[in-house]
Write a protein that holds these residues in place. Structure first.
Motif, mmCIF file in Angstrom:
data_model
loop_
_atom_site.group_PDB
_atom_site.id
_atom_site.type_symbol
_atom_site.label_atom_id
_atom_site.label_comp_id
_atom_site.label_asym_id
_atom_site.label_seq_id
_atom_site.Cartn_x
_atom_site.Cartn_y
_atom_site.Cartn_z
ATOM 1 N N LEU A 130 0.834 -1.203 0.000
ATOM 2 C CA LEU A 130 0.000 0.000 0.000
ATOM 3 C C LEU A 130 0.870 1.254 0.000
ATOM 4 C CD1 LEU A 130 -2.659 1.550 0.242
ATOM 5 C CD2 LEU A 130 -2.599 1.134 2.717
ATOM 6 N N THR A 144 1.075 4.032 -2.925
ATOM 7 C CA THR A 144 0.723 5.416 -2.602
ATOM 8 C C THR A 144 1.848 6.378 -2.987
ATOM 9 O OG1 THR A 144 -0.654 4.644 -0.769
ATOM 10 C CG2 THR A 144 -0.036 6.963 -0.752
ATOM 11 N N GLU A 145 3.081 5.969 -2.802
ATOM 12 C CA GLU A 145 4.212 6.816 -3.201
ATOM 13 C C GLU A 145 4.209 7.053 -4.705
ATOM 14 O OE1 GLU A 145 7.490 4.658 -1.457
ATOM 15 O OE2 GLU A 145 7.643 6.119 0.184
ATOM 16 N N LEU A 171 1.552 6.914 -6.555
ATOM 17 C CA LEU A 171 0.359 7.720 -6.812
ATOM 18 C C LEU A 171 0.623 9.194 -6.497
ATOM 19 C CD1 LEU A 171 -2.565 7.484 -7.750
ATOM 20 C CD2 LEU A 171 -3.221 6.952 -5.396
ATOM 21 N N ILE A 172 1.360 9.450 -5.440
ATOM 22 C CA ILE A 172 1.721 10.836 -5.096
ATOM 23 C C ILE A 172 2.563 11.446 -6.217
ATOM 24 C CG2 ILE A 172 3.141 12.261 -3.548
ATOM 25 C CD1 ILE A 172 2.267 10.390 -1.257
ATOM 26 N N LEU A 194 -5.832 8.929 -4.327
ATOM 27 C CA LEU A 194 -4.811 9.265 -3.333
ATOM 28 C C LEU A 194 -5.438 9.536 -1.972
ATOM 29 C CD1 LEU A 194 -1.913 9.894 -2.557
ATOM 30 C CD2 LEU A 194 -2.216 12.214 -3.479
ATOM 31 N N CYS A 214 -6.247 6.208 -0.372
ATOM 32 C CA CYS A 214 -5.034 5.513 0.070
ATOM 33 C C CYS A 214 -4.467 6.153 1.331
ATOM 34 C CB CYS A 214 -3.989 5.530 -1.039
ATOM 35 S SG CYS A 214 -4.384 4.468 -2.443
ATOM 36 N N MET A 215 -4.422 7.479 1.338
ATOM 37 C CA MET A 215 -3.888 8.182 2.499
ATOM 38 C C MET A 215 -4.753 7.944 3.739
ATOM 39 S SD MET A 215 -1.038 9.715 1.773
ATOM 40 C CE MET A 215 -0.865 11.034 2.987
ATOM 41 N N ILE A 220 -3.858 4.564 5.117
ATOM 42 C CA ILE A 220 -2.556 4.587 5.783
ATOM 43 C C ILE A 220 -2.654 5.290 7.132
ATOM 44 C CG2 ILE A 220 -0.220 5.573 5.652
ATOM 45 C CD1 ILE A 220 -0.341 5.014 2.611
ATOM 46 N N LEU A 278 4.274 10.788 4.170
ATOM 47 C CA LEU A 278 3.766 10.788 2.789
ATOM 48 C C LEU A 278 3.063 12.109 2.465
ATOM 49 C CD1 LEU A 278 2.382 7.139 2.610
ATOM 50 C CD2 LEU A 278 4.346 8.035 1.357
ATOM 51 N N VAL A 317 -9.422 0.438 -2.934
ATOM 52 C CA VAL A 317 -7.970 0.498 -2.748
ATOM 53 C C VAL A 317 -7.380 -0.897 -2.945
ATOM 54 C CG1 VAL A 317 -6.122 0.936 -1.081
ATOM 55 C CG2 VAL A 317 -8.049 2.509 -1.234
ATOM 56 N N VAL A 347 -4.371 -1.374 -5.624
ATOM 57 C CA VAL A 347 -3.038 -1.838 -5.237
ATOM 58 C C VAL A 347 -2.665 -3.107 -5.983
ATOM 59 C CG1 VAL A 347 -1.634 -2.726 -3.329
ATOM 60 C CG2 VAL A 347 -3.105 -0.736 -2.973
#
Length: 353
Positions: A128, A132-133, A135-136, A269, A272-273, A276, A287, A341, A345
Motif C-alpha cells: 500500500l 501510494t508513493e 500515486l503521489i 490518493l 489511500c492516504m 494509511i 507521505l 484500494v 493496489v
C-alpha cells in the motif's frame, strides 16, 4: 386465494429467490448482466438519455408527494382497517422491489470484478505504501502540468455539461483494453435533487428505474469528472461501490484530458492516504509532506464544502445507506467505497500508470 394477498406473497417469493440466485453469480453474469440488462439499459437510455432534465428525479418527487398525501388521507384507516393498509403497503413495496431488481439491481449478484479481471485480493502494508508513493508522484506531476505551480490548486475550466460529454473519451479508451467496460448511449444528468443530495452527503447516484446517471451539481469542480465516471460505471451494470470507484478511476485516467486524470488521481490518493492514516500516522505524515500544496488546497476545498452540510441529516442517510448496501451484497456497507484500494493496489502491483 384473495387477490390482495398475491403481491405481498410475491414479495416473499422475491426475497427467497434473491437468496438463492446469490449463490449462482455466474448465472447472473451471463444471463442478466451480459444479457437481459444490456437490452433494458439500451431501451431506457435511448428513450430518456436525450431529455435534458432528470426524468427519474421528477418521478421520485411525484412519488414522494403522492405517498405523503396518501398517508395523510388514510391516517385514520390505520386504526380501523390496519390489516388492509398493511397489505396495500406490502403490495406497493412488492412492485417497487421487483422493478428495482429487474431493471438494474440484479447486478449486485453478478461475478465480483476480482474474479472477472483475475486480480488478487490481498496486499501488505508495504504494498500500500509503495503504491501510494507512486500515486503521489503521478498526482503531483499532473497537478504541475495543469498549473505550472505546485502551490496552486487546480481550477477546472469546463462547464458541467462539457464534462458529461468529455467523459465518453475515457470509456472509449478503456473499452479498447477491456470490452466489458464499453459505454454506449449516454444518459448523464445534473440531479434536480442536488441540494438534498448535498445535505445527505452524496455526490451522485444511479436511478435504477430510469438508468440515468445523476450527479450532484453543487460539488467542488475538481472532483466532478471522477463522480461522473463512477456513476457511468453503475450504468454499465456494476452495483458494487468499490468496483465502480475502480472502473471510474480507470476511465478517468485513460481520458485524454488532464483535468479528468487529476480528478481520478486525487480521489484515489485520498482513499489511500486515509487507509494509511488509520494504520500508521507517522507514515501518513511522511507521505503527506510529499504531496504538492496545490493538491492539499483542493482537498481543503472539498473538506470546507462538505463541512457546511455536516448535520444529523447526512449522518442519518449514511446510516440508512450503510444498511442498504449491506442488504445488497456489500457486507462492508459504506466502507465498501474505500475497498477499491484493494483493487487499485493489486491491479497496479506490477505495472505503471
Amino acid at each position: 386465494m384473495k387477490r390482495k394477498y398475491i403481491l405481498p406473497l410475491f414479495l416473499l417469493f422475491q426475497i427467497i429467490f434473491l437468496k438463492v440466485i446469490s449463490l449462482f453469480p455466474e448465472v447472473v453474469e451471463r444471463w442478466y448482466s451480459n444479457g437481459l440488462y444490456v437490452l433494458i439499459s439500451k431501451i431506457l437510455r435511448t428513450t430518456l438519455g436525450r431529455i435534458p432534465f432528470s426524468v427519474g428525479d421528477l418521478i421520485y418527487i411525484n412519488v414522494i408527494a403522492y405517498l405523503l398525501i396518501r398517508i395523510w388521507i388514510t391516517r385514520k384507516l390505520w386504526r380501523t382497517h390496519w390489516k388492509d393498509q398493511v397489505l396495500k403497503t406490502l403490495s406497493i413495496l412488492s412492485i417497487a422491489y421487483f422493478l428495482f431488481h429487474f431493471l438494474w439491481a440484479l447486478n449486485y449478484y453478478r461475478m465480483p470484478l476480482f474474479e472477472k479481471m483475475e486480480i488478487k485480493r490481498e496486499y501488505s502494508d508495504a504494498d500500500l505504501v509503495a503504491f501510494t508513493e507512486k500515486l503521489i508522484t503521478k498526482t503531483n506531476e499532473v497537478q504541475f502540468q495543469i498549473t505550472q505551480n505546485k502551490n496552486t490548486k487546480v481550477v477546472v475550466p469546463y462547464s458541467q455539461d462539457s464534462i458529461f460529454e468529455m467523459s465518453q473519451n475515457g470509456y472509449d479508451h478503456l473499452a479498447k483494453e477491456y470490452s466489458f467496460f464499453e459505454y454506449e448511449i449516454p444518459s448523464r444528468k445534473k440531479s434536480l435533487l442536488s441540494i438534498p443530495l448535498t445535505f445527505m452527503g452524496f455526490g451522485g447516484y444511479l436511478n435504477p428505474f430510469t438508468n440515468e446517471a445523476q450527479v450532484n451539481d453543487q460539488l467542488p469542480m475538481y472532483g466532478f469528472p471522477n463522480v461522473v465516471c463512477h456513476e457511468m460505471a453503475h450504468q454499465i451494470g456494476y452495483g458494487s461501490e468499490s468496483e465502480c470507484n475502480f472502473i471510474g478511476f480507470l476511465a478517468a485516467i485513460k481520458n485524454d484530458d488532464l483535468y479528468f486524470q487529476y480528478s481520478a488521481y486525487t480521489t484515489a490518493l485520498r482513499y489511500c492516504m486515509t487507509n494509511i492514516e488509520m494504520k500508521n500516522e507517522t507514515q501518513f505524515d511522511q507521505l503527506k509532506a510529499k504531496i504538492n500544496p496545490g493538491i492539499l488546497a483542493n482537498y481543503q476545498e472539498s473538506e470546507d464544502f462538505w463541512k457546511q452540510y455536516d448535520t444529523f441529516i447526512d449522518k442519518g442517510f449514511h446510516a440508512f445507506y450503510d444498511q442498504f448496501l449491506k442488504m445488497n451484497q456489500q457486507k462492508d456497507g459504506l466502507e465498501s467505497y474505500s475497498k477499491y484500494v484493494d483493487l487499485l493496489v493489486n491491479y497496479y502491483r506490477n505495472r505503471g500508470f
